[in-house]
Structure formats: structure tokens, C-alpha cells
Design an enzyme around this catalytic site. Structure first.
Site, PDB file in Angstrom:
ATOM      1  N   GLN A  81       0.543  -1.246   0.313  1.00 12.16           N
ATOM      2  CA  GLN A  81       0.226   0.015  -0.086  1.00 12.16           C
ATOM      3  C   GLN A  81       0.750   1.183   0.095  1.00 12.16           C
ATOM      4  OE1 GLN A  81      -2.499   0.157   3.384  1.00 12.16           O
ATOM      5  NE2 GLN A  81      -3.721  -2.251   2.831  1.00 12.16           N
ATOM      6  N   HIS A 148      -1.260   0.090   5.866  1.00 12.54           N
ATOM      7  CA  HIS A 148      -1.569   1.213   6.822  1.00 12.54           C
ATOM      8  C   HIS A 148      -0.951   2.040   6.741  1.00 12.54           C
ATOM      9  CE1 HIS A 148      -4.659  -2.035   8.409  1.00 12.54           C
ATOM     10  NE2 HIS A 148      -4.777  -2.209   6.478  1.00 12.54           N
ATOM     11  N   GLU A 249     -15.830   2.918   9.107  1.00  9.21           N
ATOM     12  CA  GLU A 249     -16.570   3.551  10.144  1.00  9.21           C
ATOM     13  C   GLU A 249     -15.767   5.191   9.419  1.00  9.21           C
ATOM     14  OE1 GLU A 249     -14.728   2.150  14.639  1.00  9.21           O
ATOM     15  OE2 GLU A 249     -14.458   4.273  13.410  1.00  9.21           O
ATOM     16  N   TYR A 259     -11.221   7.359  19.698  1.00 11.14           N
ATOM     17  CA  TYR A 259     -11.939   6.620  18.662  1.00 11.14           C
ATOM     18  C   TYR A 259     -12.243   5.038  18.491  1.00 11.14           C
ATOM     19  CZ  TYR A 259     -13.261  10.481  16.637  1.00 11.14           C
ATOM     20  OH  TYR A 259     -14.082  12.232  16.503  1.00 11.14           O
ATOM     21  N   TYR A 270      -9.913  -9.849  10.977  1.00 12.05           N
ATOM     22  CA  TYR A 270      -9.760 -11.481   9.817  1.00 12.05           C
ATOM     23  C   TYR A 270      -9.505 -13.114  10.273  1.00 12.05           C
ATOM     24  CZ  TYR A 270      -9.175  -6.829   7.173  1.00 12.05           C
ATOM     25  OH  TYR A 270      -9.493  -6.331   6.242  1.00 12.05           O
TER      26      TYR A 270
END
Length: 378
Positions: A81, A148, A249, A259, A270
């Protein structure tokens, strides 16, 4: 014969595109195509800046003509990513020509982390380039892995720079105040910390790290992988993040709030292990809206223009696995409701509003999604 075949294939492709978008309430125009694009920003003269994850920054005009890759872009750690990510213009870009880039950079021992650099863009001539490149923020600590990073960047109406810092697929970082990962961060445009940040009392002589390693950059914590960040019409900040197995979210960001991830989530691990839902831990802020099955958000804007009058004040969310643009109505009380979903037939990586109210859309370049730049008009 080859020319005739090429022309026939082009006509078929156009017909397929027209058929795919026949039921949409807007016109979709293909402008250009890119190699693994990630973000788009519009300059005051109408030209666009497009990032490609492999490390290219490209200028493209409204007709789709692309420049050579812009020189001077920092080296990126491309893979998974990671790579070149977001781009934002300084609020005074018209005067100072300054742009901000987020990207994954390599560390020692195979580690990686996100970074944000600013530079002056010379967009004139045949060889556009960046100068005075300065790294103003780094994710800490650098970690092993390829996912991430988050690293969406946004300037608010007061000139503060907001950065989303993903949890790097490490469960501990989002609640760890000695790490700036898994957080939403607020900085001045030079990377320094505003005096009124919620954890500014932890300042030490080190301007970036407070006592005990607590980062005064932090505005909110307990986030997973925030990939969309936008200001509402009232100036409040909203973010959207990918959940684990379920539980994407949409959150209204509040000063100093937690949060909850990974202590709570409306998704699960997972491997099938359960995670407590938000309702079980009222001390954590719960999402305004969540999705299971997931939409896999890639980006978000909150519409301000007049071209799509019915959308004003709504969030438009780029959906990757959902292959859609998701429209969400935002309430003054912090509530949110999905009101419409536009099937785009491809993974959508980024959405940005143009000065004239049209919408720029970047497709992902993965599977059958081909990295096209699209323009949506009424």
C-alpha cells in the site's frame, strides 16, 4: 486493416463505458489514464496534479495532456500500500507555489513509515520540477510491513495542516501515545505544533516529542487506517477509515477524542476472533456511520459547489471493493446516513471537487480497474 480494427475496438470501449454509466445521474467523461494513481489536486489555472504510487507526480490539463514526471519528488518506498500518496496545495499556493506530498519512505532494517514533505512547484515549461524540498513530518516509529500508512493530508480554513497516520497494521500503535501512528494529527504549515493542540501540555525541549514520548501533534487517537479527510460546511472535520473484517467507519473528529481501535470495532479480526462493538465501551467515541459489508473507503470529499445542488453539504466517498461513490447526508447533530450509491463499475481511489463544482474521480489501477481520471458533470 489494423487502423480499422483499432477504431472498432475504441468504439466498442466507448459504448461499454456509456452502457456501464447509463443509469447514473451525471455524465462521466474519461480525461486520461495513469499508472497506479493515488491522489489528484486542482491548481488555480485548472490543471491537475496527479500522484502515482511508484513515485511520479504528473501535471495534466483538462483535455488530458500529461506533462513529463515532475522532477525533485522525494524517493518513495514503493510496495504493497506504500508509495507516493496524497498531494495538497498550500492555502497561499497562488503566491508561494508550495505543494505538500505524503509518501512512504524507507528506514533501517527494512522498516518503513509515512512522511510529508513540502516543496515549491515550478509548473512552467517542458520540465516541471520541485525545489526547496523539506520533510516536515514523519511517522514514528518506522515499522516492518507494507500497509496502513493512511497519510491523507488536508489544509483547513485557518491554515492548519491535518495528517492521517495509519496504524501500520500493528494493533498497539493506535492507543500508544508514544507513537504518532493510528492518529489524526494537527500541525502548522511548517510542521510545528499549534499551541492549542489537546496534548500540548506534554511539550518538552524537543518541539516534536513531549514528555514521556507523548506526541503533541496528536489531535485524536484510536484510528485504524484513515483514507478520507474532509471539512464540513460548518468547518467540522470528518474522517473515514477502513475497518477490519467489517466495520468501516465514518467519524466526526473531536478534539482529544479516542475512537477506540483496536479495543472496539464494529468489525472483527480477519482470523475470525470477535472484537467488542463500540456500544460496549461508551468511553470511546463511536462512529456516526459504519458499514458491514464494507465499502473499503479510499477517499472522501464534502461537497460545497453548485453544479450538483442536491449534494451540497453531503459526503462523497470513494469506494474500492464497493466499486462505487457513496453519498452520505451529514446532520448538524453529528449524525450521518447513506442516501445514495453510484455504481462506477471500477475501484474508486480518489474524489476531489473542481472549482466549477464538477467532480474529479481517480480509479484504482488494480484488477479490471484501469487507473482512469474521470470527470463527473451534471
Amino acid at each position: 486493416m489494423k487502423l480499422l480494427l483499432n477504431a472498432a475496438f475504441s468504439l466498442i470501449a466507448l459504448l461499454l463505458v456509456a452502457t456501464a454509466h447509463a443509469e447514473l445521474p451525471f455524465t462521466v467523461t474519461e480525461v486520461s489514464q495513469f499508472d497506479d494513481p493515488w491522489s489528484v489536486a486542482e491548481m488555480p489555472d485548472g490543471r491537475l496534479l496527479v500522484t502515482e504510487k511508484k513515485g511520479n507526480l504528473i501535471i495534466v490539463d483538462e483535455e488530458g495532456t500529461k506533462s513529463r514526471p515532475v522532477g525533485g519528488v522525494p524517493d518513495v518506498a514503493y510496495g504493497g500500500q506504500g508509495g507516493l500518496g496524497d498531494i495538497a496545495l498550500h492555502p497561499d499556493f497562488s503566491d508561494n507555489g508550495m505543494v505538500y506530498l505524503s509518501y512512504a519512505e524507507a528506514g533501517v532494517g527494512g522498516t518503513r513509515g509515512a512522511a510529508v514533505a513540502r516543496a515549491v512547484l515550478d509548473a512552467s515549461g517542458r520540465r516541471p520540477s520541485l525545489s526547496d524540498v523539506e520533510v516536515i513530518w514523519r511517522q514514528y516509529p518506522k515499522l516492518l510491513g507494507y500497509g496502513h500508512y493512511g497519510h491523507r493530508i488536508l489544509f483547513d480554513d485557518e491554515g492548519y495542516l491535518w495528517i492521517t497516520s495509519g496504524d501500520r497494521q500493528k494493533f498497539t500503535t493506535a492507543q500508544d501515545m508514544q507513537s504518532n501512528s493510528g492518529k489524526v494529527l494537527r500541525l502548522n504549515d511548517d510542521g510545528s505544533v499549534p499551541d492549542d493542540n489537546p496534548f500540548v501540555d506534554y511539550y518538552s525541549e524537543n518541539p516534536r516529542v513531549g514528555r514521556g514520548g507523548i506526541y503533541p501533534q496528536i489531535w485524536s487517537l484510536g484510528h485504524r487506517n484513515v483514507l478520507g479527510l474532509a471539512l464540513g460546511l460548518d468547518g467540522r472535520l470528518w474522517e473515514i477509515e477502513m475497518g477490519p473484517a467489517g466495520g468501516d467507519e465514518l467519524n466526526l473528529i473531536e478534539r482529544g477524542a479516542n475512537y477506540g481501535y483496536p479495543e472496539v470495532s464494529n468489525g472483527d479480526h480477519y482470523d475470525g476472533r470477535k472484537m467488542p462493538d463500540h456500544d460496549t465501551r461508551p468511553e470511546f467515541n463511536k462512529p456516526a456511520l459504519w458499514w458491514t459489508p464494507v465499502i473499503s473507503p479510499g477517499d472522501m470529499l464534502i461537497y460545497r459547489g453548485g453544479a450538483f445542488a442536491d449534494w451540497k453539504g453531503d459526503a462523497l466517498i470513494a469506494g474500492l471493493s464497493s466499486r462505487a461513490i457513496v453519498r452520505v447526508a451529514l446532520g448538524e447533530d453529528g449524525s450521518a446516513e447513506e442516501v445514495e450509491r453510484f455504481d462506477m463499475g471500477a475501484r474508486i481511489r480518489s474524489v476531489q471537487e473542481s472549482a466549477d463544482g464538477s467532480i474529479w474521480v481517480l480509479e484504482d489501477d488494480y484488477g479490471d480497474s484501469s487507473g482512469r481520471l474521470l470527470r463527473l458533470t451534471p
